[in-house]
Every structure is written in structure tokens, then in C-alpha cells.
Design an enzyme around this catalytic site. Structure first.
Site, PDB file in Angstrom:
ATOM      1  N   ASP A   8      -4.381  -6.161  10.058  1.00 44.54           N
ATOM      2  CA  ASP A   8      -3.909  -7.158  11.020  1.00 44.54           C
ATOM      3  C   ASP A   8      -4.670  -7.113  12.349  1.00 44.54           C
ATOM      4  O   ASP A   8      -4.763  -6.058  12.985  1.00 44.54           O
ATOM      5  CB  ASP A   8      -2.432  -6.936  11.340  1.00 44.54           C
ATOM      6  CG  ASP A   8      -1.546  -6.895  10.096  1.00 44.54           C
ATOM      7  OD1 ASP A   8      -1.873  -6.139   9.163  1.00 44.54           O
ATOM      8  OD2 ASP A   8      -0.532  -7.599  10.079  1.00 44.54           O
ATOM      9  N   GLU A  39      -2.097 -12.792  11.266  1.00 48.10           N
ATOM     10  CA  GLU A  39      -0.745 -13.231  11.632  1.00 48.10           C
ATOM     11  C   GLU A  39      -0.251 -12.668  12.962  1.00 48.10           C
ATOM     12  O   GLU A  39       0.723 -13.163  13.510  1.00 48.10           O
ATOM     13  CB  GLU A  39       0.240 -12.879  10.517  1.00 48.10           C
ATOM     14  CG  GLU A  39       0.555 -11.429  10.366  1.00 48.10           C
ATOM     15  CD  GLU A  39       2.044 -11.174  10.516  1.00 48.10           C
ATOM     16  OE1 GLU A  39       2.840 -12.097  10.308  1.00 48.10           O
ATOM     17  OE2 GLU A  39       2.397 -10.034  10.859  1.00 48.10           O
ATOM     18  N   ASN A  40      -0.929 -11.656  13.500  1.00 49.77           N
ATOM     19  CA  ASN A  40      -0.574 -11.110  14.816  1.00 49.77           C
ATOM     20  C   ASN A  40      -1.629 -11.427  15.870  1.00 49.77           C
ATOM     21  O   ASN A  40      -1.632 -10.829  16.949  1.00 49.77           O
ATOM     22  CB  ASN A  40      -0.420  -9.588  14.746  1.00 49.77           C
ATOM     23  CG  ASN A  40       0.795  -9.137  13.968  1.00 49.77           C
ATOM     24  OD1 ASN A  40       0.696  -8.262  13.124  1.00 49.77           O
ATOM     25  ND2 ASN A  40       1.945  -9.732  14.222  1.00 49.77           N
ATOM     26  N   ASN A  66       4.547 -12.592   7.753  1.00 49.47           N
ATOM     27  CA  ASN A  66       5.875 -13.055   8.152  1.00 49.47           C
ATOM     28  C   ASN A  66       5.868 -13.871   9.438  1.00 49.47           C
ATOM     29  O   ASN A  66       6.784 -14.667   9.683  1.00 49.47           O
ATOM     30  CB  ASN A  66       6.844 -11.864   8.292  1.00 49.47           C
ATOM     31  CG  ASN A  66       6.375 -10.837   9.296  1.00 49.47           C
ATOM     32  OD1 ASN A  66       5.262 -10.324   9.192  1.00 49.47           O
ATOM     33  ND2 ASN A  66       7.221 -10.518  10.261  1.00 49.47           N
ATOM     34  N   HIS A  67       4.839 -13.714  10.266  1.00 52.70           N
ATOM     35  CA  HIS A  67       4.738 -14.520  11.486  1.00 52.70           C
ATOM     36  C   HIS A  67       3.881 -15.767  11.275  1.00 52.70           C
ATOM     37  O   HIS A  67       3.308 -16.294  12.226  1.00 52.70           O
ATOM     38  CB  HIS A  67       4.159 -13.678  12.623  1.00 52.70           C
ATOM     39  CG  HIS A  67       5.052 -12.576  13.087  1.00 52.70           C
ATOM     40  ND1 HIS A  67       6.377 -12.776  13.401  1.00 52.70           N
ATOM     41  CD2 HIS A  67       4.817 -11.246  13.269  1.00 52.70           C
ATOM     42  CE1 HIS A  67       6.922 -11.621  13.776  1.00 52.70           C
ATOM     43  NE2 HIS A  67       6.006 -10.677  13.687  1.00 52.70           N
ATOM     44  N   HIS A 173       0.778  -5.509   7.430  1.00 51.76           N
ATOM     45  CA  HIS A 173       2.072  -5.621   8.117  1.00 51.76           C
ATOM     46  C   HIS A 173       2.478  -4.367   8.869  1.00 51.76           C
ATOM     47  O   HIS A 173       2.966  -4.464   9.987  1.00 51.76           O
ATOM     48  CB  HIS A 173       3.205  -6.016   7.170  1.00 51.76           C
ATOM     49  CG  HIS A 173       4.548  -6.134   7.851  1.00 51.76           C
ATOM     50  ND1 HIS A 173       4.811  -7.087   8.810  1.00 51.76           N
ATOM     51  CD2 HIS A 173       5.689  -5.408   7.733  1.00 51.76           C
ATOM     52  CE1 HIS A 173       6.067  -6.963   9.229  1.00 51.76           C
ATOM     53  NE2 HIS A 173       6.620  -5.941   8.608  1.00 51.76           N
ATOM     54  N   HIS A 175       0.570  -1.884   9.942  1.00 47.27           N
ATOM     55  CA  HIS A 175      -0.486  -1.532  10.898  1.00 47.27           C
ATOM     56  C   HIS A 175      -0.915  -0.073  10.832  1.00 47.27           C
ATOM     57  O   HIS A 175      -1.703   0.372  11.671  1.00 47.27           O
ATOM     58  CB  HIS A 175      -0.067  -1.861  12.350  1.00 47.27           C
ATOM     59  CG  HIS A 175       0.184  -3.301  12.601  1.00 47.27           C
ATOM     60  ND1 HIS A 175       0.189  -3.847  13.876  1.00 47.27           N
ATOM     61  CD2 HIS A 175       0.463  -4.336  11.769  1.00 47.27           C
ATOM     62  CE1 HIS A 175       0.451  -5.140  13.808  1.00 47.27           C
ATOM     63  NE2 HIS A 175       0.620  -5.452  12.523  1.00 47.27           N
TER      64      HIS A 175
END
Length: 267
Positions: A8, A39-40, A66-67, A173, A175
């Protein structure tokens, strides 16, 4: 062929770390194809169009998690973002694609994004049963899955269930790069988490003080550092171009442009 999978990207500092270190990694490791999770990327949650364009300038594929919709602007551009993949098994969301085919050195590479169900709050189809049905119409020999999830057990049983049917299942996810990398008996590569790209002196890429304030003192919001030492974690897959199978792998860690071992003695 060498495929690099980066964990990520956390915030603008994560984008810059990947962008700045990738030329060196490509040169030193002979990387042909790059997959990153985005996503982050935009202030720690979601992906704006501007940040998508920044990442797309150096990556071949950008996956989500998820984000995926934390920045609602994604609804306006996801259908036209050729390098972007959102989770395949989402319920109640039909924009974009969860699996796409790309080309590298004359070979087709399918990349699929799966969102886990264990300890996650998003509405998703069962990852195993849904993906099993999806695979019935898939023929590409090289198939890399980004399994975005919380539970390492779920990531491991997913990879074992599809052992021999996909090239690799690499997690995102949490990290934290996991040391469970391996080739399973039928040839599928497994790693529960590739790690992250971003601020090194941080908590999973997020500002230490803001994390403490949020979880210990119940104050404020979690922030992403704007400066400081930068780290890039990822995993390289070696693909035999004749058989299109994974024949080797190499976890990597670059801190401020210098490659490090995972052991503490060189930190």
C-alpha cells in the site's frame, strides 16, 4: 520476466517514495512490470484522480481495497482509468472492473483485486466461492491476485484453495511485510502482506503522534507525515516466460534509496 508487487502506498510521501526509488529498483533488479496498491494514497484513505495519474505515470497496475470509495470522486473516473482495479467481489458497486488483463514482453498478465471478508466491514461476496466462479472463464497463464484483507488465515486458505490455478496471491492492507513467502505445492506463490510504501518513522505509514492521540487519547484524526525517511516494501516474482509459472521470488526493502535486509543489524 520480473514482476514487482509493492504494498500500500500511504499518502503523498508513499507515492513519492515509490516514484523516486523505482528507477533504482528497476535498474538493480531488472523489473519488467509493476503492480501497486493505491487505496491509501490520498491522505491515507482513497484515491483522487490526480493521485491516480501520479501513480499511473510509474506503475503498470493500481489495485484498491476497503477504502476504494473513500474519495467519492472515483465514481467519475474509474470507468476510464485503464490501470485501475477495484475489488472484484464487491456487493452493491458496479463501476470499474475487479480484474484486468495487461501485456508485458508479449505475455498476458491478469491482475485481480479481492477484498477479504474476515474482520472487514465492507459488503462483499464470499472471496472463495465468488472467485471460483469467476475463474471458470479465465484463461491467462499469468494471474496475480492482490488479496486485500485483515486476517492472515483467510489469505492463506484462499491461496491454498486456488493453488495451481493462479500464479500468485499477495496480500495488502495490514502494511506489515510478512515472512510467510513461499511457493505452494502446485506452484502458486503466497505472501500474506507485501508491506507498504511511505514514511518509515511512523505507525504503518501514519504519523506517530496522531495515531497515539487518536487511539490513546481519543483526539483528532490520523494524519500522514509529509516528510521524513521513506521506505518501500515489496516482492519481486520471477516468471518463467516459457511456462508462465512463478519460479522464484525476492522480498525487497529500500530505505531512502538503499536496499536493506530484513534483519535489524543493518538498520
Amino acid at each position: 520476466m520480473r514482476i514487482l508487487f509493492l504494498g500500500d502506498l500511504v499518502g503523498s510521501i508513499g507515492i513519492s517514495a515509490a516514484s523516486d526509488f523505482l528507477p533504482l529498483i528497476r535498474q538493480e533488479k531488472g523489473v519488467d512490470f509493476v503492480i501497486v496498491n493505491g487505496e491509501n494514497a490520498s491522505r491515507g484513505k482513497g484515491l483522487t484522480h490526480d493521485d491516480y495519474e501520479r501513480i499511473a505515470s510509474f506503475a503498470d497496475v493500481i489495485t484498491l481495497g476497503n477504502h476504494y470509495r473513500s474519495k467519492e470522486a472515483i465514481d467519475r473516473y474509474i470507468n476510464y482509468a485503464d490501470k485501475l482495479i477495484r475489488p472484484l467481489n464487491l456487493l452493491h458497486y458496479g463501476k470499474g472492473e475487479g480484474s484486468k488483463v495487461f501485456e508485458c514482453k508479449g505475455h498476458k498478465i491478469r491482475v485481480t483485486n479481492i477484498l477479504g471478508a474476515v474482520f472487514m466491514t465492507e459488503s462483499v461476496e464470499n472471496p472463495v466461492s465468488y472467485f471460483e466462479g469467476f475463474l471458470k472463464n479465465v484463461k491467462e497463464g499469468i494471474h496475480i491476485v492482490d488479496f486485500h484483507g485483515e486476517a492472515t488465515s483467510e489469505k492463506q486458505w484462499f491461496a491454498n484453495y486456488f493453488d495451481g490455478l493462479i500464479s500468485a496471491s499477495i496480500g495488502t492492507h495490514t502494511h506489515v511485510p510478512t515472512a510467510d513467502w513461499r511457493l505452494l505445492p502446485k506452484g502458486t506463490f503466497l505472501q500474506c502482506d507485501a508491506g507498504y510504501c511511505g514514511a518509515y518513522d511512523a505507525v504503518l505509514g501514519f504519523d506517530v503522534g496522531s495515531v497515539i492521540d487518536r487511539f490513546v487519547k481519543d483526539l483528532g484524526r490520523i494524519e500522514v507525515p509529509e516528510s521524513g525517511r521513506r521506505v518501500v516494501y515489496g516482492t519481486i516474482l520471477d516468471i518463467d516466460e516459457e511456462s508462465e509459472k512463478v519460479v522464484g521470488y525476492e522480498p525487497i526493502c529500500y530505505l531512502d534509496g538503499k536496499e536493506l535486509d530484513y534483519g535489524p543489524s543493518r538498520l
